[in-house]
Design a protein around this motif. Structure first.
Motif, PDB file in Angstrom:
ATOM      1  N   ARG A 129       0.843  -1.221   0.000  1.00 34.06           N
ATOM      2  CA  ARG A 129       0.000   0.000   0.000  1.00 34.06           C
ATOM      3  C   ARG A 129       0.866   1.254   0.000  1.00 34.06           C
ATOM      4  NH1 ARG A 129      -3.199  -3.041   3.754  1.00 34.06           N
ATOM      5  NH2 ARG A 129      -2.241  -1.935   5.507  1.00 34.06           N
ATOM      6  N   ARG A 130       1.931   1.232   0.755  1.00 42.33           N
ATOM      7  CA  ARG A 130       2.808   2.406   0.818  1.00 42.33           C
ATOM      8  C   ARG A 130       3.479   2.651  -0.525  1.00 42.33           C
ATOM      9  NH1 ARG A 130       5.820   0.866   4.929  1.00 42.33           N
ATOM     10  NH2 ARG A 130       7.658   0.253   3.733  1.00 42.33           N
ATOM     11  N   LEU A 131       3.937   1.596  -1.186  1.00 42.73           N
ATOM     12  CA  LEU A 131       4.549   1.753  -2.499  1.00 42.73           C
ATOM     13  C   LEU A 131       3.527   2.229  -3.524  1.00 42.73           C
ATOM     14  CD1 LEU A 131       6.840  -1.420  -2.658  1.00 42.73           C
ATOM     15  CD2 LEU A 131       7.546   0.950  -2.268  1.00 42.73           C
ATOM     16  N   ALA A 132       2.322   1.670  -3.450  1.00 41.85           N
ATOM     17  CA  ALA A 132       1.273   2.082  -4.399  1.00 41.85           C
ATOM     18  C   ALA A 132       0.960   3.566  -4.256  1.00 41.85           C
ATOM     19  CB  ALA A 132       0.018   1.239  -4.185  1.00 41.85           C
ATOM     20  N   ALA A 133       0.974   4.080  -3.019  1.00 38.99           N
ATOM     21  CA  ALA A 133       0.712   5.504  -2.793  1.00 38.99           C
ATOM     22  C   ALA A 133       1.783   6.380  -3.434  1.00 38.99           C
ATOM     23  CB  ALA A 133       0.614   5.778  -1.299  1.00 38.99           C
ATOM     24  N   ARG A 134       2.964   5.796  -3.650  1.00 33.31           N
ATOM     25  CA  ARG A 134       4.052   6.524  -4.301  1.00 33.31           C
ATOM     26  C   ARG A 134       4.098   6.237  -5.806  1.00 33.31           C
ATOM     27  NH1 ARG A 134       9.584   5.355  -1.338  1.00 33.31           N
ATOM     28  NH2 ARG A 134      10.191   6.814  -2.996  1.00 33.31           N
ATOM     29  N   GLY A 135       3.111   5.491  -6.298  1.00 28.29           N
ATOM     30  CA  GLY A 135       3.078   5.183  -7.720  1.00 28.29           C
ATOM     31  C   GLY A 135       4.062   4.107  -8.140  1.00 28.29           C
ATOM     32  N   ILE A 136       4.422   3.202  -7.207  1.00 28.70           N
ATOM     33  CA  ILE A 136       5.382   2.129  -7.487  1.00 28.70           C
ATOM     34  C   ILE A 136       4.632   0.801  -7.502  1.00 28.70           C
ATOM     35  CG2 ILE A 136       7.452   0.923  -6.697  1.00 28.70           C
ATOM     36  CD1 ILE A 136       8.358   3.532  -5.392  1.00 28.70           C
ATOM     37  N   ARG A 137       4.750   0.067  -8.597  1.00 35.69           N
ATOM     38  CA  ARG A 137       4.040  -1.200  -8.778  1.00 35.69           C
ATOM     39  C   ARG A 137       5.056  -2.329  -8.975  1.00 35.69           C
ATOM     40  NH1 ARG A 137      -0.935   0.824  -7.364  1.00 35.69           N
ATOM     41  NH2 ARG A 137      -1.244   2.830  -8.430  1.00 35.69           N
ATOM     42  N   PRO A 138       5.287  -3.164  -7.979  1.00 38.59           N
ATOM     43  CA  PRO A 138       6.224  -4.284  -8.155  1.00 38.59           C
ATOM     44  C   PRO A 138       5.635  -5.376  -9.049  1.00 38.59           C
ATOM     45  CG  PRO A 138       5.880  -3.751  -5.817  1.00 38.59           C
ATOM     46  CD  PRO A 138       4.812  -3.050  -6.592  1.00 38.59           C
ATOM     47  N   VAL A 139       6.488  -5.976  -9.833  1.00 38.96           N
ATOM     48  CA  VAL A 139       6.183  -7.213 -10.550  1.00 38.96           C
ATOM     49  C   VAL A 139       7.149  -8.264 -10.007  1.00 38.96           C
ATOM     50  CG1 VAL A 139       6.223  -8.402 -12.774  1.00 38.96           C
ATOM     51  CG2 VAL A 139       5.277  -6.089 -12.606  1.00 38.96           C
ATOM     52  N   VAL A 140       6.605  -9.409  -9.618  1.00 40.24           N
ATOM     53  CA  VAL A 140       7.358 -10.355  -8.786  1.00 40.24           C
ATOM     54  C   VAL A 140       7.246 -11.764  -9.355  1.00 40.24           C
ATOM     55  CG1 VAL A 140       7.594 -11.332  -6.460  1.00 40.24           C
ATOM     56  CG2 VAL A 140       6.886  -8.936  -6.744  1.00 40.24           C
ATOM     57  N   ALA A 141       8.349 -12.507  -9.279  1.00 40.48           N
ATOM     58  CA  ALA A 141       8.337 -13.935  -9.613  1.00 40.48           C
ATOM     59  C   ALA A 141       9.197 -14.679  -8.604  1.00 40.48           C
ATOM     60  CB  ALA A 141       8.849 -14.183 -11.018  1.00 40.48           C
ATOM     61  N   PHE A 142       8.639 -15.731  -8.012  1.00 43.80           N
ATOM     62  CA  PHE A 142       9.373 -16.584  -7.086  1.00 43.80           C
ATOM     63  C   PHE A 142       9.915 -17.810  -7.821  1.00 43.80           C
ATOM     64  CE2 PHE A 142       6.964 -14.170  -4.033  1.00 43.80           C
ATOM     65  CZ  PHE A 142       7.685 -14.221  -2.849  1.00 43.80           C
ATOM     66  N   GLU A 143      11.036 -18.299  -7.353  1.00 43.98           N
ATOM     67  CA  GLU A 143      11.574 -19.604  -7.727  1.00 43.98           C
ATOM     68  C   GLU A 143      11.875 -20.352  -6.444  1.00 43.98           C
ATOM     69  OE1 GLU A 143      13.996 -17.878 -11.652  1.00 43.98           O
ATOM     70  OE2 GLU A 143      15.074 -18.715  -9.928  1.00 43.98           O
ATOM     71  N   LEU A 144      11.409 -21.585  -6.329  1.00 47.29           N
ATOM     72  CA  LEU A 144      11.572 -22.346  -5.088  1.00 47.29           C
ATOM     73  C   LEU A 144      12.286 -23.660  -5.358  1.00 47.29           C
ATOM     74  CD1 LEU A 144       8.148 -21.766  -3.317  1.00 47.29           C
ATOM     75  CD2 LEU A 144      10.394 -21.232  -2.374  1.00 47.29           C
ATOM     76  N   GLU A 145      13.343 -23.912  -4.596  1.00 51.17           N
ATOM     77  CA  GLU A 145      14.037 -25.182  -4.623  1.00 51.17           C
ATOM     78  C   GLU A 145      13.520 -26.055  -3.482  1.00 51.17           C
ATOM     79  OE1 GLU A 145      18.327 -23.720  -6.423  1.00 51.17           O
ATOM     80  OE2 GLU A 145      17.973 -23.554  -4.265  1.00 51.17           O
ATOM     81  N   PHE A 146      13.499 -27.359  -3.709  1.00 53.97           N
ATOM     82  CA  PHE A 146      13.065 -28.275  -2.655  1.00 53.97           C
ATOM     83  C   PHE A 146      13.677 -29.644  -2.911  1.00 53.97           C
ATOM     84  CE2 PHE A 146      10.012 -28.583  -6.088  1.00 53.97           C
ATOM     85  CZ  PHE A 146       9.725 -29.937  -6.204  1.00 53.97           C
TER      86      PHE A 146
END
Length: 446
Positions: A129-146
């Motif tokens: 929410r704080r980033l959105a208020a500053r006009g910042i939109r993250p795009v995220v991708a996880f990679e998981l090892e197991f």
């Protein structure tokens, strides 16, 4: 989503899955375990229609073994109050690994009238929410090892998984495509089960360790959804593996002589117009974001390495750093900059263990990037220029907790109450783990 839409979601689910009688309502606690309740489907419909959903607030504070620790006035001096939860739209799905038809749905206190400040999902929601208020939109991708293990333990220790070609010796072709074929039945169902939950799980890699694999997720323009995917994937993977006679574990370092398992997080930042903020001004914002992440990394280690075992992973010989570092196309670095065009420029944060809490890992990374963009410092030299470049970070839980507890930027970025609760939870867990005499002590000192 409105009550009518939630109700439509439940009714549509019931019509599509008439054999499902119960739905697990689940939420991730601080150590990264799911807690919740199993609801009859008729009662879920009432909750979707507006009936109050409450669970004890202190469920979030459970230790690694499920017990409660005295943390401030919580747990033992607060009367164990209930706190409201809400249903997370779009997460009502069937699960395929139980013996009886079953559904599951995420719940959370975030978005309620009284969100729990230290609930991991609420911590990430607050940062987003704080980033959105500053006009910042993250795009995220996880990679998981197991790792996959044999279902049966031997003297309490894990065994590598057997396939039709294995007997008593581990002859698995590490990193080879043949290992994917030999375990294709369980691996393909792991991906299928994830896809049925709405998770964009795709690429499968055989990693270096015996029975070790990595599965990648698609890039997601909703940071919260990306973390939801990572959390739900761990649950579904363990369930599917048991169905096939294996154990699946995201433990950071299950074998001393084999690579650990990591949680790699790709993050890019965009403005409201869709421009990649990291690529502007000859990539200065990228370097500033890297510098912020490196500065705060030593103070977020209890999040990235969430238990005693996770610290065994650092300093190993295979792609697990022992100092905070960065580099272009360099897998020895904690923060790697993958080769990409300006549109897809991003960081890959590689330090966290696979058993870390994905909501908190992403929140900590975003706070580091946010801090870097604010103070606009240049980072230390990348490993491409100086192989000795790096910043020391704590290598044990008690030192890590001390480094996190009083760091003002971390407290401001993640919330002061959360930092207090989280650090004390980790300190108490560590002390509880050490409160036993192990067989090696008798061998050495008796």
């Amino acid at each position: 989503m409105t009550t009518d839409n939630l109700l439509d979601e439940v009714r549509t689910f019931r019509a599509a899955h008439p054999d499902v009688r119960y739905v697990d309502l689940i939420c991730l606690d601080i150590p990264g375990h799911f807690y919740g309740k199993r609801y009859p489907i008729e009662m879920l419909e009432k909750v979707a229609a507006g009936s109050l959903l409450k669970l004890p607030q202190n469920c979030v504070l459970l230790g690694a073994q499920g017990g409660l620790h005295p943390i401030g006035d919580y747990c033992f001096n607060d009367g164990d109050p209930d706190a409201p939860r809400r249903l997370i739209p779009g997460t009502l799905k069937p699960v395929r690994w139980e013996s009886q038809p079953l559904g599951q749905m995420l719940i959370s206190s975030d978005g309620t009238e009284s969100p729990i400040e230290f609930e991991p999902r609420e911590v990430l929601a607050w940062v987003l929410r704080r980033l959105a208020a500053r006009g910042i939109r993250p795009v995220v991708a996880f990679e998981l090892e197991f790792y996959l293990f044999d279902r049966a333990l031997k003297d309490g220790l894990p065994q590598f998984p057997r396939d039709p070609l294995c007997d008593d010796e581990d002859d698995q072709p590490n990193l080879h495509i043949e290992r994917l074929s030999r375990f294709s039945t369980v691996l393909h169902e792991i991906v299928d089960a994830a896809n049925e939950l709405g998770i964009d799980a795709n690429v499968i890699t055989a990693e270096i360790g015996p029975g070790q694999f990595e599965i990648n997720f698609g890039h997601c323009a909703d940071g919260m959804l990306a973390a939801d995917w990572a959390a739900l994937f761990c649950r579904s993977t363990r369930g599917v593996a048991l169905k096939h006679g294996h154990r699946a574990s995201f433990m950071s370092k299950p074998y001393l002589d084999a690579p650990g398992s990591g949680m790699h997080v790709h993050v890019s930042l965009y403005d409201d117009a869709g421009n990649n903020l990291l690529a502007a001004d000859e990539q200065r914002p990228l370097r500033h974001a890297v510098a912020g992440c490196l500065e705060l990394l030593p103070h977020c280690m209890p999040i990235f390495a969430a238990n005693h075992n996770a610290y065994r992973r650092y300093g190993s010989r295979v792609n697990a750093a022992s100092r905070a570092s960065w580099g272009y196309e360099d897998r020895d670095a904690c923060i790697r900059i993958p080769d990409s065009d300006a549109r897809n420029l991003r960081i890959e944060h590689r330090l966290a263990g696979a058993d870390a809490n994905p909501y908190l890992v992403l929140a900590a990374i975003l706070v580091g990037m946010e801090h870097g963009l604010e103070v606009q410092r240049e980072p230390i030299a990348p490993l491409n220029e100086n192989r000795q470049s790096g910043i020391d970070f704590p290598m044990d839980m008690l030192s890590a907790v001390a480094a996190m507890r009083d760091q003002p930027v971390v407290k401001r970025g993640l919330g002061e109450e959360f930092v207090m609760v989280y650090c004390e939870n980790k300190r108490q867990d560590h002390l509880a783990f050490m409160d036993a005499i192990h067989a090696r002590e008798y061998r050495w000192f008796l």
